[in-house]
Write a protein that holds these residues in place. Structure first.
Motif, PDB file in Angstrom:
ATOM      1  N   PHE A  99       6.991   1.807  -2.082  1.00  0.00           N
ATOM      2  CA  PHE A  99       6.872   0.781  -0.885  1.00  0.00           C
ATOM      3  C   PHE A  99       5.586   0.660  -0.517  1.00  0.00           C
ATOM      4  N   ALA A 100       5.199  -0.589   0.178  1.00  0.00           N
ATOM      5  CA  ALA A 100       3.825  -1.023   0.519  1.00  0.00           C
ATOM      6  C   ALA A 100       3.739  -0.236   2.008  1.00  0.00           C
ATOM      7  N   LYS A 101       2.457  -0.449   2.321  1.00  0.00           N
ATOM      8  CA  LYS A 101       2.174   0.225   3.684  1.00  0.00           C
ATOM      9  C   LYS A 101       2.934  -0.317   4.862  1.00  0.00           C
ATOM     10  N   LYS A 102       3.185  -1.745   4.842  1.00  0.00           N
ATOM     11  CA  LYS A 102       3.885  -2.180   5.872  1.00  0.00           C
ATOM     12  C   LYS A 102       5.421  -2.569   5.046  1.00  0.00           C
ATOM     13  N   SER A 103       6.410  -1.909   5.028  1.00  0.00           N
ATOM     14  CA  SER A 103       7.429  -1.807   4.106  1.00  0.00           C
ATOM     15  C   SER A 103       7.994  -2.995   4.236  1.00  0.00           C
ATOM     16  N   VAL A 140      17.648   2.163   1.049  1.00  0.00           N
ATOM     17  CA  VAL A 140      16.375   3.115   1.420  1.00  0.00           C
ATOM     18  C   VAL A 140      15.212   2.406   1.938  1.00  0.00           C
ATOM     19  N   ARG A 141      14.789   2.433   3.121  1.00  0.00           N
ATOM     20  CA  ARG A 141      13.694   1.978   3.807  1.00  0.00           C
ATOM     21  C   ARG A 141      12.552   2.825   4.204  1.00  0.00           C
ATOM     22  N   CYS A 142      11.479   2.621   4.473  1.00  0.00           N
ATOM     23  CA  CYS A 142      10.276   3.317   4.753  1.00  0.00           C
ATOM     24  C   CYS A 142       9.846   2.757   6.052  1.00  0.00           C
ATOM     25  N   ALA A 143       9.304   3.728   7.058  1.00  0.00           N
ATOM     26  CA  ALA A 143       8.645   3.199   8.284  1.00  0.00           C
ATOM     27  C   ALA A 143       7.017   2.560   7.933  1.00  0.00           C
ATOM     28  N   ASP A 144       6.630   1.946   8.559  1.00  0.00           N
ATOM     29  CA  ASP A 144       5.175   1.501   8.301  1.00  0.00           C
ATOM     30  C   ASP A 144       4.374   2.568   8.418  1.00  0.00           C
ATOM     31  N   SER A 149      -3.741   5.507   3.778  1.00  0.00           N
ATOM     32  CA  SER A 149      -3.826   6.656   2.907  1.00  0.00           C
ATOM     33  C   SER A 149      -2.591   6.384   2.035  1.00  0.00           C
ATOM     34  N   GLU A 150      -1.921   7.342   1.213  1.00  0.00           N
ATOM     35  CA  GLU A 150      -0.649   7.282   0.555  1.00  0.00           C
ATOM     36  C   GLU A 150       0.368   8.441   0.845  1.00  0.00           C
ATOM     37  N   ARG A 151       1.602   8.278   0.926  1.00  0.00           N
ATOM     38  CA  ARG A 151       2.373   9.216   1.042  1.00  0.00           C
ATOM     39  C   ARG A 151       3.699   9.495   0.183  1.00  0.00           C
ATOM     40  N   HIS A 152       4.179  10.632  -0.089  1.00  0.00           N
ATOM     41  CA  HIS A 152       5.244  10.860  -1.042  1.00  0.00           C
ATOM     42  C   HIS A 152       6.367  11.452  -0.467  1.00  0.00           C
ATOM     43  N   GLY A 153       7.470  11.407  -0.695  1.00  0.00           N
ATOM     44  CA  GLY A 153       8.737  12.141  -0.139  1.00  0.00           C
ATOM     45  C   GLY A 153       9.830  11.921  -1.169  1.00  0.00           C
ATOM     46  N   LYS A 154      10.956  12.505  -0.684  1.00  0.00           N
ATOM     47  CA  LYS A 154      12.358  12.447  -1.588  1.00  0.00           C
ATOM     48  C   LYS A 154      13.346  12.082  -0.795  1.00  0.00           C
ATOM     49  N   VAL A 155      14.364  11.466  -1.301  1.00  0.00           N
ATOM     50  CA  VAL A 155      15.636  11.738  -0.710  1.00  0.00           C
ATOM     51  C   VAL A 155      16.304  12.343  -1.454  1.00  0.00           C
ATOM     52  N   GLU A 156      17.171  13.321  -0.912  1.00  0.00           N
ATOM     53  CA  GLU A 156      18.074  14.387  -1.370  1.00  0.00           C
ATOM     54  C   GLU A 156      19.395  13.846  -1.415  1.00  0.00           C
ATOM     55  N   ILE A 166      15.564  11.368  -5.341  1.00  0.00           N
ATOM     56  CA  ILE A 166      14.997   9.948  -5.699  1.00  0.00           C
ATOM     57  C   ILE A 166      13.573  10.209  -4.977  1.00  0.00           C
ATOM     58  N   ASN A 167      12.619   9.802  -5.771  1.00  0.00           N
ATOM     59  CA  ASN A 167      11.048   9.955  -5.397  1.00  0.00           C
ATOM     60  C   ASN A 167      10.714   8.665  -4.605  1.00  0.00           C
ATOM     61  N   ILE A 168      10.030   8.960  -3.555  1.00  0.00           N
ATOM     62  CA  ILE A 168       9.584   7.578  -2.754  1.00  0.00           C
ATOM     63  C   ILE A 168       8.087   7.856  -2.696  1.00  0.00           C
ATOM     64  N   HIS A 169       7.482   6.743  -2.956  1.00  0.00           N
ATOM     65  CA  HIS A 169       5.943   6.673  -2.809  1.00  0.00           C
ATOM     66  C   HIS A 169       5.717   5.459  -1.925  1.00  0.00           C
ATOM     67  N   GLN A 170       4.701   5.725  -1.137  1.00  0.00           N
ATOM     68  CA  GLN A 170       4.359   4.444   0.067  1.00  0.00           C
ATOM     69  C   GLN A 170       2.770   4.530  -0.124  1.00  0.00           C
ATOM     70  N   VAL A 171       2.264   3.496  -0.401  1.00  0.00           N
ATOM     71  CA  VAL A 171       0.757   3.387  -0.662  1.00  0.00           C
ATOM     72  C   VAL A 171       0.415   1.939  -0.095  1.00  0.00           C
ATOM     73  N   SER A 172      -1.048   1.985   0.404  1.00  0.00           N
ATOM     74  CA  SER A 172      -1.506   0.865   1.107  1.00  0.00           C
ATOM     75  C   SER A 172      -2.052  -0.101  -0.151  1.00  0.00           C
ATOM     76  N   LYS A 173      -2.380  -1.321   0.014  1.00  0.00           N
ATOM     77  CA  LYS A 173      -3.005  -2.059  -1.140  1.00  0.00           C
ATOM     78  C   LYS A 173      -4.479  -1.497  -1.347  1.00  0.00           C
ATOM     79  N   THR A 174      -4.910  -0.879  -0.409  1.00  0.00           N
ATOM     80  CA  THR A 174      -6.411  -0.416  -0.654  1.00  0.00           C
ATOM     81  C   THR A 174      -6.310   0.644  -1.666  1.00  0.00           C
TER      82      THR A 174
END
Length: 191
Positions: A99-103, A140-144, A149-156, A166-174
């Protein structure tokens, strides 16, 4: 040789394996064998005292359950069997989501499971909902994100006693641009 039947998780066993007790009433040595059709996912080892064996299972990567037989043999005249049943796994249409920074949207994951399943724990910034249309899908959605930075999580996902993720990665364009630049730099250095 007890028990005569073992039901196991789709996730396989850890390095300790499962213990099966052996009480040999014979002075002859016994041997233990795994049937040929199960040898790619099932293995055994005996302890030094030959009072038990350890059974090891690889994770089942298929939604269908499987089974195999472990046989204890003493000489040519006596055999005893233990049937090992392994549950089927939960299979996802996508195991990794980015997912992007602004999901600004959601991603749908289809689920194939051998029995009823539910969504377990997730990080507070991940929203995962089982669709109630009978389609076996997860929205599946992510909060903005509030920083670059970047963050990683999981859906159990829980199916019986087994847990799948399910592995979730959210990163900014930077961050994404920086990671891409680092990869290109490594390729140039390695050449």
């Amino acid at each position: 040789f007890e028990p005569s039947e073992i039901n196991c998780s789709a996730n396989g066993t850890n390095e300790d394996g499962l213990e099966v007790k052996v009480k040999a009433l014979s002075t002859e040595n016994w041997i233990i064998m795994v049937e040929l059709d199960a040898q790619d996912w099932l293995s055994v080892s005996a302890d030094e005292k030959k009072s038990s064996i350890k059974v090891f299972l690889q994770p089942n990567g298929n939604e269908n359950p499987r089974d195999g037989v472990v046989t204890l043999a003493i000489g040519n005249n006596y055999t005893k069997m233990c049937r090992i049943y392994q549950k089927g796994a939960v299979i996802f249409s996508q195991q990794e989501l980015e997912f992007a920074k602004k999901s600004g949207g959601s991603q749908i994951v289809a689920v194939k499971a051998p029995e009823e399943w539910s969504i377990g724990q997730t990080e507070e910034w991940i929203i995962a909902q089982k669709l109630d249309d009978g389609s076996n899908r997860i929205d599946v959605r992510c909060a903005d994100m509030t920083d670059d930075s970047e963050r990683h999580g999981k859906v159990e996902v829980c199916c019986g006693e087994d847990k799948f993720f399910i592995n979730i990665h959210q990163v900014s364009k930077t961050t994404k641009l920086w990671n891409k630049t680092k990869k290109i730099g490594k390729k140039i250095i390695n050449k």
